[in-house]
Design an enzyme around this catalytic site. Structure first.
Site, PDB file in Angstrom:
ATOM      1  CG  PHE A 189      -1.947   1.011   1.283  1.00 30.46           C
ATOM      2  CD1 PHE A 189      -3.098   0.891   0.522  1.00 30.46           C
ATOM      3  CD2 PHE A 189      -1.802   2.128   2.098  1.00 30.46           C
ATOM      4  CE1 PHE A 189      -4.089   1.867   0.566  1.00 30.46           C
ATOM      5  CE2 PHE A 189      -2.782   3.115   2.140  1.00 30.46           C
ATOM      6  CZ  PHE A 189      -3.925   2.982   1.374  1.00 30.46           C
ATOM      7  CB  SER A 191       0.852   4.942   3.710  1.00 32.29           C
ATOM      8  OG  SER A 191       0.125   3.801   4.154  1.00 32.29           O
ATOM      9  CE  LYS A 192       0.488  -1.235   4.786  1.00 33.55           C
ATOM     10  NZ  LYS A 192      -0.115  -1.147   6.133  1.00 33.55           N
ATOM     11  CG  ASN A 193       8.213   1.254   6.636  1.00 32.88           C
ATOM     12  OD1 ASN A 193       7.061   1.516   6.967  1.00 32.88           O
ATOM     13  ND2 ASN A 193       9.213   1.321   7.484  1.00 32.88           N
ATOM     14  CG  LEU A 194       9.019  -1.871  -0.855  1.00 29.49           C
ATOM     15  CD1 LEU A 194       9.966  -0.880  -1.535  1.00 29.49           C
ATOM     16  CD2 LEU A 194       9.598  -3.281  -0.903  1.00 29.49           C
TER      17      LEU A 194
END
Length: 377
Positions: A189, A191-194
């Protein structure tokens, strides 16, 4: 001061936009939109980064969890233990498959599933444990794996919030989160870190047979076109999203380090504040990747603080305001409120501050000064 964002994807994009534009042009020109070279190359690169034998990309993180359970052959009525304090996707897929979710309390300092509560919840019907590496902090995988081994249970790591994190086991060996259990699932998604620029997810495993099964499940149960050998779903990572992830993957460690540096500044500002409890970091500094920077406000001012932040144009989040066992969709007479003491307290106290790779010292200073002044007023 720049406008404060909860997640600044636009700022992050500035550092990779040339590569993104070039890769998008290549995908569009080739028209290899599904299972094209970008997907295949990303799969191999992520396998190498994680040190895992098999990465199977899919459509999103929720699908990844569901497909993991399908791949393990879990059947209706089987019990799956997971944390009460997490996003609903984790329990949602358990219910969708006709499995029985068993929610247990979490630890008050890490917010992760409490191994002692897991032990107490095991019955003859229990088949799997789903630890969630919440907010980027790795769960206690040594204890969870020991419990699983002793009881012949599967472990499915929900790694949606912790990709790139490390776990140092009791023997001193370091593992990437998501690669310790029998299977790992993650979300890409935005907004995730990746994160990609839409939906995406992946499943990880070192089990060759399980990987083969899952590759069929993600593609309508097919290993050969129009031959449906297992019950499957349609869940694929498209080539454009894979191109974004390929641009970001080499930067993931630096992205996570930027988050840790922001967390360091937050920690320093809140040091010795009586009513502000900062996130615990278990073990080495690299075990927490700070998908969220989540505080506990212990003097009853959390809700008022949210409103105060809004009035001062500071974004924030309350993850999560309602325990899963109190959600209408997952309420069950089996649950006893006394068994969720920690979760029931956390939902009154937690607040997540802006956390992303583009935070600067001026923004953090404004956020921390505003928070401290309000909580101590």
């Amino acid at each position: 001061m720049r406008k404060i964002q909860m997640v600044d994807l636009k700022g992050q994009y500035e550092g990779i936009k040339d590569q993104i534009s070039s890769s998008f042009e290549e995908v569009i020109t080739s028209t290899a939109f599904i299972n094209g070279p970008e997907v295949q190359n990303f799969q191999k690169e992520l396998e190498e980064y994680l040190g895992v034998k098999h990465v199977i990309p899919c459509g999103n993180g929720t699908d990844a969890l569901q497909i993991a359970m399908m791949g393990l052959g879990l059947k209706p009525g089987d019990e799956v233990i997971t944390a009460d304090f997490t996003f609903a996707a984790t329990v949602e897929v358990i219910a969708l498959l006709g499995l029985t979710p068993v929610l247990v309390d979490v630890e008050p300092d890490t917010f992760n599933i409490d191994p002692e509560k897991v032990k107490a919840a095991i019955t003859p019907k229990t088949k799997a444990i789903v630890p969630v590496h919440l907010f980027g902090q790795t769960a206690n995988m040594d204890e969870i794996m020991d419990i699983a081994t002793a009881n012949n249970l599967f472990v499915i790591e929900d790694n949606a919030q912790a990709i790139g994190g490390n776990y140092h086991d009791k023997t001193g060996v370091s593992h990437k989160t998501g690669t310790i259990g029998h299977i790992g699932a993650t979300s890409f998604f935005p907004s995730k870190n990746l994160g990609c620029y839409g939906d995406g997810g992946a499943i990880f495993t070192n089990d060759d047979e399980l990987a083969h099964t899952i590759r069929g499940v993600v593609n309508h149960g097919m290993y050969e076109r129009y031959h449906h050998d297992v019950v499957g779903v349609n869940s694929r990572l498209d080539s454009l999203q894979a191109a974004v992830l390929r641009a970001k993957l080499p930067k993931l460690d630096s992205y996570n380090n930027a988050r840790r540096k922001a967390a360091d500044l937050y920690d320093a500002a809140f040091k010795a504040q009586e009513h502000i409890i900062t996130p615990l970091r278990v073990g080495n500094d690299d075990t927490h990747v700070f998908h969220q920077y989540t505080l506990k406000i212990t003097n009853g001012k959390r809700d008022a603080l949210v409103k105060h932040f809004q009035e001062n144009n500071i974004p924030c989040g309350v993850y999560y305001p309602i325990p899963l066992h109190k959600q209408k969709a997952y309420a069950d007479e089996r649950y006893n409120e006394a068994d969720f003491e920690v979760t029931n307290q956390l939902v009154k106290e937690v607040i997540s501050l802006p956390m992303h790779t583009e935070l600067d010292k001026e923004q953090i200073k404004f956020i921390t000064k505003t928070l401290i002044a309000f909580v101590n007023a």
